[in-house]
Scaffold this motif. Sequence first.
Motif, PDB file in Angstrom:
ATOM      1  N   ILE A  37       0.841  -1.195   0.000  1.00 27.63           N
ATOM      2  CA  ILE A  37       0.000   0.000   0.000  1.00 27.63           C
ATOM      3  C   ILE A  37       0.875   1.243   0.000  1.00 27.63           C
ATOM      4  N   GLY A  38       0.626   2.142  -0.932  1.00 30.46           N
ATOM      5  CA  GLY A  38       1.283   3.440  -0.919  1.00 30.46           C
ATOM      6  C   GLY A  38       0.391   4.450  -0.212  1.00 30.46           C
ATOM      7  N   ALA A  39       0.718   4.747   1.038  1.00 36.42           N
ATOM      8  CA  ALA A  39      -0.018   5.739   1.828  1.00 36.42           C
ATOM      9  C   ALA A  39       0.954   6.837   2.238  1.00 36.42           C
ATOM     10  N   ASP A  40       1.867   7.144   1.318  1.00 37.38           N
ATOM     11  CA  ASP A  40       3.014   8.002   1.647  1.00 37.38           C
ATOM     12  C   ASP A  40       2.936   9.400   1.041  1.00 37.38           C
ATOM     13  N   GLY A  41       1.719   9.925   0.896  1.00 29.33           N
ATOM     14  CA  GLY A  41       1.552  11.347   0.638  1.00 29.33           C
ATOM     15  C   GLY A  41       1.694  11.797  -0.795  1.00 29.33           C
ATOM     16  N   ARG A  42       1.616  13.113  -0.965  1.00 32.26           N
ATOM     17  CA  ARG A  42       1.561  13.719  -2.290  1.00 32.26           C
ATOM     18  C   ARG A  42       2.813  13.461  -3.124  1.00 32.26           C
ATOM     19  N   TYR A  43       3.947  13.275  -2.465  1.00 22.87           N
ATOM     20  CA  TYR A  43       5.193  12.988  -3.197  1.00 22.87           C
ATOM     21  C   TYR A  43       5.534  11.504  -3.108  1.00 22.87           C
ATOM     22  N   SER A  44       4.524  10.674  -3.110  1.00 23.07           N
ATOM     23  CA  SER A  44       4.617   9.232  -2.882  1.00 23.07           C
ATOM     24  C   SER A  44       5.780   8.549  -3.586  1.00 23.07           C
ATOM     25  N   THR A  45       6.655   7.951  -2.787  1.00 24.31           N
ATOM     26  CA  THR A  45       7.749   7.145  -3.335  1.00 24.31           C
ATOM     27  C   THR A  45       7.206   5.880  -3.981  1.00 24.31           C
ATOM     28  N   VAL A  46       6.189   5.286  -3.369  1.00 21.37           N
ATOM     29  CA  VAL A  46       5.601   4.069  -3.932  1.00 21.37           C
ATOM     30  C   VAL A  46       5.047   4.340  -5.321  1.00 21.37           C
ATOM     31  N   ARG A  47       4.326   5.432  -5.471  1.00 19.76           N
ATOM     32  CA  ARG A  47       3.773   5.787  -6.785  1.00 19.76           C
ATOM     33  C   ARG A  47       4.869   5.970  -7.817  1.00 19.76           C
ATOM     34  N   LYS A  48       5.942   6.624  -7.419  1.00 18.39           N
ATOM     35  CA  LYS A  48       7.049   6.859  -8.350  1.00 18.39           C
ATOM     36  C   LYS A  48       7.747   5.561  -8.716  1.00 18.39           C
ATOM     37  N   LEU A  49       7.994   4.696  -7.717  1.00 13.09           N
ATOM     38  CA  LEU A  49       8.674   3.431  -7.985  1.00 13.09           C
ATOM     39  C   LEU A  49       7.823   2.523  -8.868  1.00 13.09           C
ATOM     40  N   ALA A  50       6.499   2.604  -8.710  1.00 16.55           N
ATOM     41  CA  ALA A  50       5.592   1.803  -9.532  1.00 16.55           C
ATOM     42  C   ALA A  50       5.349   2.441 -10.901  1.00 16.55           C
ATOM     43  N   LYS A  51       5.899   3.645 -11.085  1.00 17.13           N
ATOM     44  CA  LYS A  51       5.784   4.367 -12.360  1.00 17.13           C
ATOM     45  C   LYS A  51       4.323   4.566 -12.769  1.00 17.13           C
ATOM     46  N   ILE A  52       3.519   4.931 -11.780  1.00 17.96           N
ATOM     47  CA  ILE A  52       2.109   5.231 -12.049  1.00 17.96           C
ATOM     48  C   ILE A  52       2.001   6.713 -12.401  1.00 17.96           C
ATOM     49  N   PRO A  53       1.543   7.027 -13.608  1.00 17.87           N
ATOM     50  CA  PRO A  53       1.441   8.442 -14.013  1.00 17.87           C
ATOM     51  C   PRO A  53       0.421   9.190 -13.162  1.00 17.87           C
ATOM     52  N   THR A  54       0.678  10.455 -12.946  1.00 15.50           N
ATOM     53  CA  THR A  54      -0.264  11.292 -12.211  1.00 15.50           C
ATOM     54  C   THR A  54      -0.310  12.666 -12.855  1.00 15.50           C
ATOM     55  N   ILE A  55      -1.492  13.233 -12.876  1.00 18.12           N
ATOM     56  CA  ILE A  55      -1.691  14.572 -13.416  1.00 18.12           C
ATOM     57  C   ILE A  55      -1.693  15.551 -12.262  1.00 18.12           C
ATOM     58  N   GLU A  56      -0.781  16.510 -12.273  1.00 20.92           N
ATOM     59  CA  GLU A  56      -0.706  17.522 -11.220  1.00 20.92           C
ATOM     60  C   GLU A  56      -1.301  18.819 -11.721  1.00 20.92           C
ATOM     61  N   MET A  57      -2.136  19.431 -10.903  1.00 26.55           N
ATOM     62  CA  MET A  57      -2.822  20.673 -11.269  1.00 26.55           C
ATOM     63  C   MET A  57      -2.504  21.758 -10.246  1.00 26.55           C
ATOM     64  N   THR A  58      -1.965  22.875 -10.703  1.00 30.31           N
ATOM     65  CA  THR A  58      -1.756  24.011  -9.810  1.00 30.31           C
ATOM     66  C   THR A  58      -3.034  24.846  -9.768  1.00 30.31           C
ATOM     67  N   HIS A  59      -3.162  25.662  -8.743  1.00 28.35           N
ATOM     68  CA  HIS A  59      -4.417  26.387  -8.526  1.00 28.35           C
ATOM     69  C   HIS A  59      -4.219  27.899  -8.452  1.00 28.35           C
ATOM     70  N   GLY A  60      -3.043  28.365  -8.803  1.00 26.90           N
ATOM     71  CA  GLY A  60      -2.816  29.801  -8.844  1.00 26.90           C
ATOM     72  C   GLY A  60      -2.449  30.431  -7.522  1.00 26.90           C
ATOM     73  N   TYR A  61      -2.313  29.612  -6.490  1.00 26.75           N
ATOM     74  CA  TYR A  61      -1.939  30.186  -5.197  1.00 26.75           C
ATOM     75  C   TYR A  61      -1.130  29.176  -4.393  1.00 26.75           C
TER      76      TYR A  61
END
Length: 363
Positions: free
Chosen positions: A159-183
């Motif tokens: 289980i990757g429960a390691d936050g917005r900069y998830s190491t698990v997600r990166k190691l599993a090479k799961i793409p993610t779309i990041e959206m900024t909000h202007g602030y």
Amino acid sequence: MNLQADVCIVGGGPAGTLLGHLLAKNGILTIIIERSTGVNRQFRGEHINGETEAILKEHHLFNKIEELGILKMKKVEYFSGRNIVNSITPGTHEDHVGIHVPQAHLLTAIIQESEGNQNFQLLFNTTVKELIQDEKGFYTGVKAIQNGEEIHISSKVTIGADGRYSTVRKLAKIPTIEMTHGYDVLWAKIPAPAGWEPTTRMVLVNGHQLALFSQTGGLIQIGWNIAEGSFPELRKGSLQPFLEPLIESFPELEESVNNHLRSWKDLVCLKVQSSRSDTWVENGLILIGDAAHTMTPTGAIGINSGMKDAHILAPLLTQAIIEGNVSADQLKLFEMSRKNEVKTQQIMQLKQETSLKEKFAYR
């Protein structure tokens, strides 16, 4: 050192710890690894809503947390200068509009309730370095560093429960779309003056929201929304003009502000973004909370969303392990049960941010 578990959870925050507790109660051998050395680390998202309160009560955890200390918000107030222009109060059969729960109290209560359960193990000062896969591509555990030594944890599910900069997600090479909000948001804490009511207060300053959150221990957490990426330039100037709108709206805070906010170093800048991972599951692997879907600070729903993930996932994952099917197709049941609600919440956050000024109009 080699360890064996049914489930290895990477990340000992609220979502990961709650999931570990629930799985262990269900008889699932669970190991949580957490890179920090304990629960007394700095957090900002510490307000839970009524739905999360109900989840904690369902699992007989809320009273334990309350014993350690919580603070119920009586109302949310929107200010124009010193004048209240809008107010939100508890609904029927409710006694708050949100609860400040120090994450240290939340984590301590859950861990204490898990002590003595042979299916629950929490390893602090442990950092994941590599995901292990078998010849079929199923994730079967992790390699990690604990106190400078490498350990291997074999598991049926990671289980990757390691936050917005998830190491698990990166190691599993799961793409993610990041959206900024202007602030972005600058955070600080100061002691509350005597008689400060447990209320969330909002002020509009130069088109940006300034929020004050009452906290346990007689503190106020202050969040200044600032233009995205503007902090490096902002901190070149004097801090005092930046603080003036806060003091003008709440003159009773002047002494506390002057004593505790002496330089830009007393403020912490959070880069605001939301994200959506393409998938939350792979064969033998699941992402939850911010690792799967980062929320913005708007509405203070990030911690609530992550803990609901844990609540929904625990019975589904228990059944998958019992049946011996931890394929992505089976684990997708979790993603399907949560993804639409999370997407709706993220859309709601965007709408709230774009319609911010409407909240500060007289009603």
